[in-house]
Design a protein around this motif. Structure first.
Motif, PDB file in Angstrom:
ATOM      1  N   GLY A 142       0.781  -1.218   0.000  1.00  0.00           N
ATOM      2  CA  GLY A 142       0.000   0.000   0.000  1.00  0.00           C
ATOM      3  C   GLY A 142       0.819   1.276   0.000  1.00  0.00           C
ATOM      4  N   VAL A 143       2.140   1.150  -0.017  1.00  0.00           N
ATOM      5  CA  VAL A 143       3.033   2.320  -0.001  1.00  0.00           C
ATOM      6  C   VAL A 143       3.596   2.534  -1.404  1.00  0.00           C
ATOM      7  CG1 VAL A 143       5.135   3.333   0.954  1.00  0.00           C
ATOM      8  CG2 VAL A 143       3.639   1.934   2.408  1.00  0.00           C
ATOM      9  N   ILE A 144       3.421   3.752  -1.914  1.00  0.00           N
ATOM     10  CA  ILE A 144       3.960   4.110  -3.228  1.00  0.00           C
ATOM     11  C   ILE A 144       5.340   4.714  -3.034  1.00  0.00           C
ATOM     12  CG2 ILE A 144       3.627   5.542  -5.285  1.00  0.00           C
ATOM     13  CD1 ILE A 144       0.626   5.572  -4.598  1.00  0.00           C
ATOM     14  N   SER A 145       6.299   4.211  -3.774  1.00  0.00           N
ATOM     15  CA  SER A 145       7.672   4.719  -3.670  1.00  0.00           C
ATOM     16  C   SER A 145       8.108   5.285  -5.015  1.00  0.00           C
ATOM     17  CB  SER A 145       8.620   3.594  -3.234  1.00  0.00           C
ATOM     18  OG  SER A 145       9.945   4.085  -3.113  1.00  0.00           O
ATOM     19  N   ILE A 146       8.476   6.596  -5.024  1.00  0.00           N
ATOM     20  CA  ILE A 146       8.971   7.274  -6.230  1.00  0.00           C
ATOM     21  C   ILE A 146      10.465   7.515  -6.018  1.00  0.00           C
ATOM     22  CG2 ILE A 146       8.648   9.222  -7.789  1.00  0.00           C
ATOM     23  CD1 ILE A 146       5.931   9.688  -6.410  1.00  0.00           C
ATOM     24  N   SER A 147      11.299   6.990  -6.910  1.00  0.00           N
ATOM     25  CA  SER A 147      12.748   7.028  -6.699  1.00  0.00           C
ATOM     26  C   SER A 147      13.453   7.877  -7.767  1.00  0.00           C
ATOM     27  CB  SER A 147      13.326   5.601  -6.736  1.00  0.00           C
ATOM     28  OG  SER A 147      12.678   4.779  -5.790  1.00  0.00           O
ATOM     29  N   ASN A 148      14.598   8.439  -7.362  1.00  0.00           N
ATOM     30  CA  ASN A 148      15.462   9.159  -8.302  1.00  0.00           C
ATOM     31  C   ASN A 148      16.888   9.062  -7.804  1.00  0.00           C
ATOM     32  OD1 ASN A 148      16.248  10.659 -10.510  1.00  0.00           O
ATOM     33  ND2 ASN A 148      14.694  12.241 -10.219  1.00  0.00           N
ATOM     34  N   SER A 149      17.833   9.230  -8.719  1.00  0.00           N
ATOM     35  CA  SER A 149      19.241   9.089  -8.365  1.00  0.00           C
ATOM     36  C   SER A 149      19.796  10.403  -7.836  1.00  0.00           C
ATOM     37  CB  SER A 149      20.044   8.648  -9.588  1.00  0.00           C
ATOM     38  OG  SER A 149      20.052   9.680 -10.569  1.00  0.00           O
ATOM     39  N   LEU A 150      20.908  10.308  -7.112  1.00  0.00           N
ATOM     40  CA  LEU A 150      21.559  11.499  -6.573  1.00  0.00           C
ATOM     41  C   LEU A 150      22.150  12.351  -7.695  1.00  0.00           C
ATOM     42  CD1 LEU A 150      23.371   9.952  -3.462  1.00  0.00           C
ATOM     43  CD2 LEU A 150      21.202  11.185  -3.528  1.00  0.00           C
ATOM     44  N   ASP A 151      22.637  11.724  -8.736  1.00  0.00           N
ATOM     45  CA  ASP A 151      23.224  12.478  -9.846  1.00  0.00           C
ATOM     46  C   ASP A 151      22.187  13.382 -10.504  1.00  0.00           C
ATOM     47  OD1 ASP A 151      25.756  11.468  -9.508  1.00  0.00           O
ATOM     48  OD2 ASP A 151      25.479   9.808 -10.924  1.00  0.00           O
ATOM     49  N   LYS A 152      20.989  12.858 -10.735  1.00  0.00           N
ATOM     50  CA  LYS A 152      19.960  13.668 -11.387  1.00  0.00           C
ATOM     51  C   LYS A 152      19.424  14.745 -10.458  1.00  0.00           C
ATOM     52  CE  LYS A 152      18.460  10.256 -14.777  1.00  0.00           C
ATOM     53  NZ  LYS A 152      17.303   9.457 -15.297  1.00  0.00           N
ATOM     54  N   LEU A 153      19.371  14.463  -9.175  1.00  0.00           N
ATOM     55  CA  LEU A 153      18.827  15.430  -8.226  1.00  0.00           C
ATOM     56  C   LEU A 153      19.851  16.494  -7.826  1.00  0.00           C
ATOM     57  CD1 LEU A 153      16.751  13.094  -5.859  1.00  0.00           C
ATOM     58  CD2 LEU A 153      15.845  14.775  -7.458  1.00  0.00           C
ATOM     59  N   PHE A 154      21.119  16.075  -7.624  1.00  0.00           N
ATOM     60  CA  PHE A 154      22.143  16.988  -7.093  1.00  0.00           C
ATOM     61  C   PHE A 154      23.385  17.114  -7.974  1.00  0.00           C
ATOM     62  CE2 PHE A 154      19.873  15.033  -3.501  1.00  0.00           C
ATOM     63  CZ  PHE A 154      19.277  16.166  -2.964  1.00  0.00           C
ATOM     64  N   GLY A 155      23.434  16.389  -9.043  1.00  0.00           N
ATOM     65  CA  GLY A 155      24.595  16.444  -9.939  1.00  0.00           C
ATOM     66  C   GLY A 155      25.720  15.538  -9.516  1.00  0.00           C
ATOM     67  N   TRP A 169      11.590  17.551 -11.615  1.00  0.00           N
ATOM     68  CA  TRP A 169      11.072  16.248 -11.159  1.00  0.00           C
ATOM     69  C   TRP A 169      10.250  16.418  -9.881  1.00  0.00           C
ATOM     70  CZ3 TRP A 169      12.331  13.179  -6.771  1.00  0.00           C
ATOM     71  CH2 TRP A 169      11.848  11.854  -6.820  1.00  0.00           C
ATOM     72  N   LEU A 170      10.762  17.228  -8.949  1.00  0.00           N
ATOM     73  CA  LEU A 170      10.039  17.451  -7.698  1.00  0.00           C
ATOM     74  C   LEU A 170       8.716  18.186  -7.916  1.00  0.00           C
ATOM     75  CD1 LEU A 170      12.843  18.323  -5.102  1.00  0.00           C
ATOM     76  CD2 LEU A 170      11.418  16.271  -5.205  1.00  0.00           C
ATOM     77  N   GLN A 171       8.640  19.018  -8.952  1.00  0.00           N
ATOM     78  CA  GLN A 171       7.381  19.688  -9.270  1.00  0.00           C
ATOM     79  C   GLN A 171       6.294  18.653  -9.565  1.00  0.00           C
ATOM     80  OE1 GLN A 171       6.467  23.291  -9.629  1.00  0.00           O
ATOM     81  NE2 GLN A 171       4.568  22.099  -9.443  1.00  0.00           N
ATOM     82  N   GLY A 172       6.660  17.657 -10.368  1.00  0.00           N
ATOM     83  CA  GLY A 172       5.708  16.584 -10.657  1.00  0.00           C
ATOM     84  C   GLY A 172       5.350  15.794  -9.407  1.00  0.00           C
ATOM     85  N   VAL A 173       6.359  15.553  -8.547  1.00  0.00           N
ATOM     86  CA  VAL A 173       6.106  14.825  -7.301  1.00  0.00           C
ATOM     87  C   VAL A 173       5.163  15.621  -6.404  1.00  0.00           C
ATOM     88  CG1 VAL A 173       7.149  13.935  -5.189  1.00  0.00           C
ATOM     89  CG2 VAL A 173       8.268  13.547  -7.391  1.00  0.00           C
ATOM     90  N   ALA A 174       5.371  16.945  -6.323  1.00  0.00           N
ATOM     91  CA  ALA A 174       4.517  17.791  -5.488  1.00  0.00           C
ATOM     92  C   ALA A 174       3.074  17.732  -5.970  1.00  0.00           C
ATOM     93  CB  ALA A 174       5.035  19.232  -5.509  1.00  0.00           C
ATOM     94  N   ASN A 175       2.880  17.720  -7.266  1.00  0.00           N
ATOM     95  CA  ASN A 175       1.522  17.617  -7.806  1.00  0.00           C
ATOM     96  C   ASN A 175       0.859  16.305  -7.373  1.00  0.00           C
ATOM     97  OD1 ASN A 175       1.773  20.100  -9.080  1.00  0.00           O
ATOM     98  ND2 ASN A 175       2.511  19.198 -11.009  1.00  0.00           N
TER      99      ASN A 175
END
Length: 257
Positions: A142-155, A169-175
């Motif tokens: 029942g838990v949704i997990s949305i993942s992203n890498s450190l390189d894409k998020l912080f370089g 990416w976070l804009q879409g997550v916030a929505n």
């Protein structure tokens, strides 16, 4: 001489009459003895019959007493059985009522669980529509997990400033978060070096962007870090409000009692 003959004749007649009378008496005595014997036999027979009748009467009386006792015992047992049957019936009815209440409670809880699971599945579809089919999204318990890498998020794996790609990416997550107000959000940082300080700063940077820039309610956001077991990155977990779920389940259980 004539007198003598007369006397002799009288004596002879008297003797003959006496002999005849004696014979009759003896015969009568014998007859009486026979009658007495018959009467004694009849009396003995009658006594035997009376004794047998008395024995049968005593047996019948004893049997009657036994039957009365057995009948009283049977009536008592029937009364006890009736009372026990009534008690058992009452116990069964109470058990069935309790079972019905439990089934109602479980039905309500199952409905809530199914609702959460269904919401998670529907949300997964919306997330993929918002973030794209290539988005790393999964559902577990029942838990949704949305993942992203450190390189894409912080370089890089040590950076703490979000890249433009990361912000987009976070804009879409916030929505997604705003579309699921009944879910809570946890920003989870994964680390493979054992140095959790930088990982916490990265997770905090993501949470700050969601709250301050993207206007996600702060009470909806939590932060955690853990060993990624050879994986590093950021997971944003959307999960049911378990506190609210258990409060609702508790309320449902009380209502069903």
């Amino acid at each position: 001489m004539k007198k003598i003959y007369t006397l002799i004749l009288f004596a002879a007649l008297s003797t003959s009459a006496f002999s005849q009378r004696k014979s009759d008496l003896i015969a009568e005595i014998d007859n009486l003895k026979v009658q007495i014997s018959e009467v004694e036999q009849e009396l003995a027979k009658t006594k035997r019959e009376v004794s047998s009748t008395n024995a049968e009467a005593e047996a019948l009386r004893t049997e009657n007493v036994t039957l009365r006792d057995a009948n009283a015992t049977l009536l008592g047992n029937l009364s006890n059985f009736s009372e026990l049957s009534k008690q058992n019936s009452d116990n069964v009815n109470r058990a069935m009522e309790a079972l019905a209440r439990k089934e109602k409670q479980l039905s309500g809880i199952n409905d809530m669980i199914s609702s959460n699971d269904s919401t998670a599945i529907v949300s997964l579809t919306h997330i993929k529509q918002s973030l794209g089919e290539n988005a790393k999204v999964g559902v577990a318990e029942g838990v949704i997990s949305i993942s992203n890498s450190l390189d894409k998020l912080f370089g890089s794996d040590t950076g703490t400033e979000l890249t433009e790609e990361g912000k987009t990416w976070l804009q879409g997550v916030a929505n997604v978060i705003k579309l699921n107000p009944n879910f809570t959000t946890e920003v989870e940082g994964l680390n493979i070096t054992g140095e959790f300080g930088p990982t916490y700063l990265q997770a905090a940077s993501v949470a700050t962007e969601l709250v301050t820039t993207l206007e996600v309610p702060a009470e909806k956001i939590g932060i955690s870090v853990k060993d990624g077991n050879f994986k590093e990155g950021i997971n944003i977990k959307l999960q049911p409000n378990y506190k609210g779920f258990y409060a609702t389940a508790k309320q449902s259980a009380k209502a069903a009692q």
